[in-house]
Write an enzyme that holds these catalytic residues in place. Structure first.
Site, PDB file in Angstrom:
ATOM      1  N   THR A   1     113.104  59.696 -37.161  1.00 45.01           N
ATOM      2  CA  THR A   1     114.539  59.401 -37.167  1.00 45.01           C
ATOM      3  C   THR A   1     115.298  60.646 -37.596  1.00 45.01           C
ATOM      4  OG1 THR A   1     114.679  58.674 -39.473  1.00 45.01           O
ATOM      5  CG2 THR A   1     114.018  57.031 -37.866  1.00 45.01           C
TER       6      THR A   1
ATOM      7  N   THR B   1     111.299  60.849 -41.307  1.00 42.60           N
ATOM      8  CA  THR B   1     112.757  60.745 -41.229  1.00 42.60           C
ATOM      9  C   THR B   1     113.459  61.926 -41.872  1.00 42.60           C
ATOM     10  OG1 THR B   1     114.678  59.399 -41.888  1.00 42.60           O
ATOM     11  CG2 THR B   1     112.756  59.329 -43.331  1.00 42.60           C
ATOM     12  N   ASP B   2     114.556  62.299 -41.259  1.00 44.46           N
ATOM     13  CA  ASP B   2     115.458  63.269 -41.858  1.00 44.46           C
ATOM     14  C   ASP B   2     116.086  62.623 -43.093  1.00 44.46           C
ATOM     15  OD1 ASP B   2     117.098  65.562 -42.063  1.00 44.46           O
ATOM     16  OD2 ASP B   2     118.709  64.520 -41.039  1.00 44.46           O
ATOM     17  N   LYS B   3     116.534  63.427 -44.034  1.00 46.88           N
ATOM     18  CA  LYS B   3     117.177  62.876 -45.236  1.00 46.88           C
ATOM     19  C   LYS B   3     118.687  62.737 -45.048  1.00 46.88           C
ATOM     20  CE  LYS B   3     118.293  65.475 -48.764  1.00 46.88           C
ATOM     21  NZ  LYS B   3     119.744  65.216 -48.951  1.00 46.88           N
TER      22      LYS B   3
END
Length: 902
Positions: A626, A331-333
């Site tokens: 994501t 996932t992206d932060k």
């Protein structure tokens, strides 16, 4: 040598030399620009679209469909047009469902193409002109100002407080200060290339000049488009399993049909035409033609349920199930695990450490000390005023949605102010003069007039290393060591640190200067600012870890900030961090190991994200990704399931993804995983329910041929059983709730078949049992003097009632007559509909003519029900034995564990 340098390494002098420009503001000549445009091509991205006829044609590339088409052609040749029409309709319906899914998926590349600016301001032959951005060439000098979209990749050569928002490309929450300085290092992350303006990013502050160093597909956004174009999506685990099952079933059925045909010819019981029809009937009866349609219906209902109840839009049907088999979520932060809304969380004033509640730009929260709300004292009030006034950003409230026009860091001070003073509160200061923020001096100052006291005050906020010397000038006793330690403490927590101060100004001063600031300021304190983690994500991550799903954070942010966020979220017990440049130096094998062993990947490029996903997939991990930015697009497309944010996600991210979280709530992922597992369970139950009855029909025909008897079932009767009863009864699985403990079991292993040995064993004996009880009952009734129509009608009802009773066994892993018996009320409604259809088939004259059926006596109905009950009793005895063995094994393992511990 110069030509091998990366763009950020090129000096301003070398740019002038390489692009033949002595004076940048003279720009290229029109002749030279035309020559380069003809040589390099326009500054636009080329996209390819798949013809719709190809999309439709590819829906027929399926083994089950091949066999059905073959069966339909044979029935046409033999003159059984009605059978061929029904089989053909099944094939076409399945193809239309798949075609509709693909046509509705938008083209991510078109969205990337639309992100390139349509206009650019350039210097040509000494004049500043607005030209179409597609006419830009390398060497053009572009003028940028606030509000512009950068039209190509530019090497910055002149700046005036230039700041550019790059979060969609790099993942950085705040806009980036640009410089003209040459960067020496070769491996510099995109987020740290401060002398480059990237195509598709937006200018938020100031102005500047840049030389075009890359256009079209050579730009960073262009490279992303090539990566998206080059990504080959692999089939979802479910589709791989169903394809494998379909091929296996097809090979077995076709092999059996050939053997049976040969035996029939040798026995010479039937004529060639009758034997051929019997074999085709067996193929149609044995092939689970309802499988694609049933799978699609269960998936479609799951998709609909996700959209209505879970705020999740699923773009392809198999994607909703894929989440159920996910091993790892990458996932992206920024904007996914965090709010992408900078927030003041800590305030240090004198010896006080205040904490601020509430996250994001919504000004709800309070200032506390030792977890108790604090009274607004003079120093704290002045700190809030300073942060609010030394500011040129606007906080906007539209329909209870809070957003900024300006810099996120400045916005955090506005939100802090309005947590104490209501939004719309008019303070007592009038602005007189301002020094805007600039990367050269890294602070912002504003001169104001206190309308109550008529005192002029200069407020300032900025980098601590710039304000501390000013504070020392004002107060030689200023304890810089103490405040340096506070800065370090906040920095180690991954927070951005901003210092705040003020200066009382004499009445005669109406303008401010840098000299005035360096004459001394009164230091007020420090603010610790962070892009806060979403609170709902913490609980969701706990659920995912319990379910055996690992979460990896991939971000363009600083490694320390990323690790701090990971620790706050509870990403893992121990968090290991690796950066993009470190990753780039690894071999493919090393990357594969690192992808599994590291939890946080910082300072990554879009290419890194794609490589990380590929490395995880190479380790046989079903991987979800994501994200919300353009930089996430290739990885979103490559992942087994890409999940984009619906509100803050870019169009490119949404179009590259398989699923969109409409509420931007990452916590929905754990709900979606549970739903995916439920759907997979129900599809598997549906298949385990469908196959034995299909095989039983084939066995009935096969045994009849071997017994050299007349066919007990007509082709239309088999089609009725397969298509009408199977699909109708299987609707029950759509509404089947999740099994207990579904989120406490690990993800299913990649590459494992849809059915295990026990499933195959059960499918085999149930098929034989259904076929045997049907044939024995049929033969008994014929022996008792009944006509063939009545006997075959009873056989159809025996098979249908066997299905109905078998349904109760398949519905749950517990015993049928347990608490689970009533967990799906709609199953009883569907069974009622099926029984009504059987009555219509048996007694309505039109149906009797079409399907060769006739009325039945009470005894014949009783035999049908008893045969079905026999099937249920046998499979429930088998399940009871298996459950007892499983309990015994679990107890044995528990005892062994206790012995080891003691």
């Amino acid at each position: 040598m110069e030509s091998k340098m990366k763009n950020h390494q090129k000096t301003v002098a070398s740019l002038s030399k390489n692009y033949a420009q002595e004076d940048f503001e003279s720009g290229l000549s029109q002749i030279e620009a035309n020559k380069r445009l003809e040589s390099d091509g326009p500054n636009q991205l080329v996209t390819e679209t798949t013809p719709k006829w190809k999309l439709f044609a590819r829906q027929f590339n399926n083994m089950i469909i091949y066999i059905l088409i073959f069966a339909a052609l044979l029935t046409v040749v033999m003159g059984h047009t009605s059978d061929a029409v029904i089989i053909g309709l099944v094939v076409i319906i399945n193809a239309l469902i798949g075609y509709y899914q693909e046509v509705n998926a938008s083209d991510a590349l078109e969205k990337i193409k639309s992100m390139l600016s349509t206009q650019a301001t350039v210097y040509r032959e000494g004049q500043r002109l607005d030209i179409p951005a597609e006419e830009l060439v390398t060497g053009d000098v572009v003028f940028l100002e606030a509000g512009d979209s950068v039209p190509a990749d530019l090497r910055i050569i002149d700046i005036d407080s230039l700041r550019i928002q790059e979060s969609a490309l790099t993942g950085e929450a705040d806009s980036v200060e640009k410089t003209i300085e040459t960067l020496i290092a070769t491996d510099v992350a995109l987020a740290e290339q401060t002398n480059i303006a990237f195509a598709s990013t937006s200018v938020t502050n100031g102005s500047g000049l840049g030389v075009v160093v890359a256009t079209a597909e050579e730009t960073e956004i262009g490279k992303i488009s090539l990566e998206v174009k080059g990504v080959k999506e692999r089939k979802t685990p479910l589709m791989q399993e169903i394809d494998g099952l379909g091929k296996g079933v097809s090979y077995v059925v076709m092999g059996a049909a050939i053997v049976l045909f040969i035996i029939g010819i040798l026995l010479e019981t039937h004529s060639l035409s009758i034997l051929s029809l019997a074999v085709v009937t067996m193929i149609v009866g044995s092939i689970p033609e309802g499988l694609p349609a049933t799978t699609s219906v269960i998936l479609a209902m799951g998709v609909s349920d996700m959209a209505k109840k879970k705020h999740t839009i699923v773009k392809s049907l198999p994607a909703v199930e894929t989440l159920g088999s996910v091993d790892i979520i990458a996932t992206d932060k920024t904007g996914t695990l965090t709010k992408n809304e900078m927030t003041v969380k800590d305030i240090y004033i004198d010896n006080h450490h205040y904490e601020v509640t509430g996250d994001g730009y919504n000004p709800k929260g309070e200032i506390t000390e030792f977890e108790n709300p604090v009274e607004l004292n003079q120093q704290l009030a002045l700190f809030l005023d300073a942060g609010y006034e030394a500011n040129d950003t606007t906080l906007i409230n539209e329909d209870d949605t809070w957003s900024l026009n300006g810099e996120p860091t400045d916005g955090s001070f506005l939100t802090l102010y309005h947590k104490i003073h209501d939004y719309g509160y008019k303070n007592k200061y009038d602005e007189l003069d301002m020094i805007p923020f600039d990367s050269d001096y890294r602070y912002m100052a504003k001169l104001v007039l206190d309308t109550e006291t008529k005192q002029k005050i200069l407020f300032i906020k900025g980098s601590p290393d710039k304000l501390f010397p000013m504070a020392t000038t004002q107060d030689p006793k200023f304890d810089q060591v103490k405040w340096d330690s506070k800065v370090e403490e906040l920095s180690l927590q991954g927070k951005r640190v901003v210092a705040v101060g003020y200066q009382l100004i004499p009445d005669e001063v109406n303008e401010i200067s840098h000299d005035l600031l360096f004459s001394g300021i009164t230091f007020l304190g420090l603010a610790g600012i962070i892009d806060p983690p979403r609170e709902e994500v913490i609980g969701s991550l706990k659920d995912m870890r319990k379910a055996g799903v690992d979460v990896k954070m991939i971000t363009g942010d600083h490694p320390l900030t990323a690790k701090t966020i990971g620790e706050k979220l509870g990403l893992a017990d121990k968090i290991n961090v690796i950066t993009g440049p470190e990753w780039d130096k690894m071999s493919e094998d090393e990357q594969q190991i690192a992808a599994l062993n590291y939890q946080v990947f910082a300072r990554t490029t879009p290419k890194n994200k794609l490589e990380i996903i590929s490395a995880l997939q190479a380790s046989k991990k079903v991987t979800a990704m994501t994200g919300d930015g353009v930089n996430d697009a290739p990885a979103l497309k490559k992942a087994d399931i890409g999940v984009a944010m619906g509100i803050k996600g870019t169009d490119v991210a949404k179009d590259s993804a398989d699923m969109i979280l409409a509420d931007d709530n990452f916590a929905t992922m754990s709900v979606a995983i549970k739903e995916g597992r439920r759907i997979y369970d129900n599809i598997k139950k549906s298949i385990l329910f469908l196959l034995p009855t299909s095989f039983a029909e084939g066995l009935i025909i096969a045994i009849t041929i071997l017994m050299q008897r007349d066919m007990p079932l007509q082709a239309t009767q088999l089609l009725w059983i397969n298509m009408v009863s199977a699909i109708t009864i299987q609707f029950a699985f759509i509404f089947e709730p999740a099994e207990d403990g579904i989120m406490e079991r690990p993800p299913r292993k990649t590459g494992r078949g849809l059915m295990n040995k026990q499933d195959v064993f059960q499918m085999t004996y149930v098929s034989i049992l259904m076929a045997v009880v049907s044939i024995v009952s049929y033969e008994w009734l014929m022996y008792m003097g009944a006509n063939q129509v009545t006997a075959s009608t009873m056989m159809v009802n025996i098979i249908v009632f066997s299905k109905i009773f078998y349904l109760f066994n398949i519905r749950t892993s517990k015993l049928a007559f347990s608490r689970s018996f009533f967990t799906n009320p709609k199953a009883f409604l569907i069974i009622g509909i099926m029984i009504a259809l059987q009555l219509i088939l048996t007694y309505v004259p039109f149906m009797q003519g079409a399907f060769h059926t006739g009325p039945m006596t009470g005894l014949e109905w009783l035999i049908s029900v008893v045969c079905g009950l026999v099937v249920l009793i046998v499979v429930e005895i088998d399940k009871f034995i298996r459950l007892r063995i499983q309990i015994s094994r679990n107890q044995k393992v528990s005892v062994q564990t206790e012995i080891k511990v003691s």
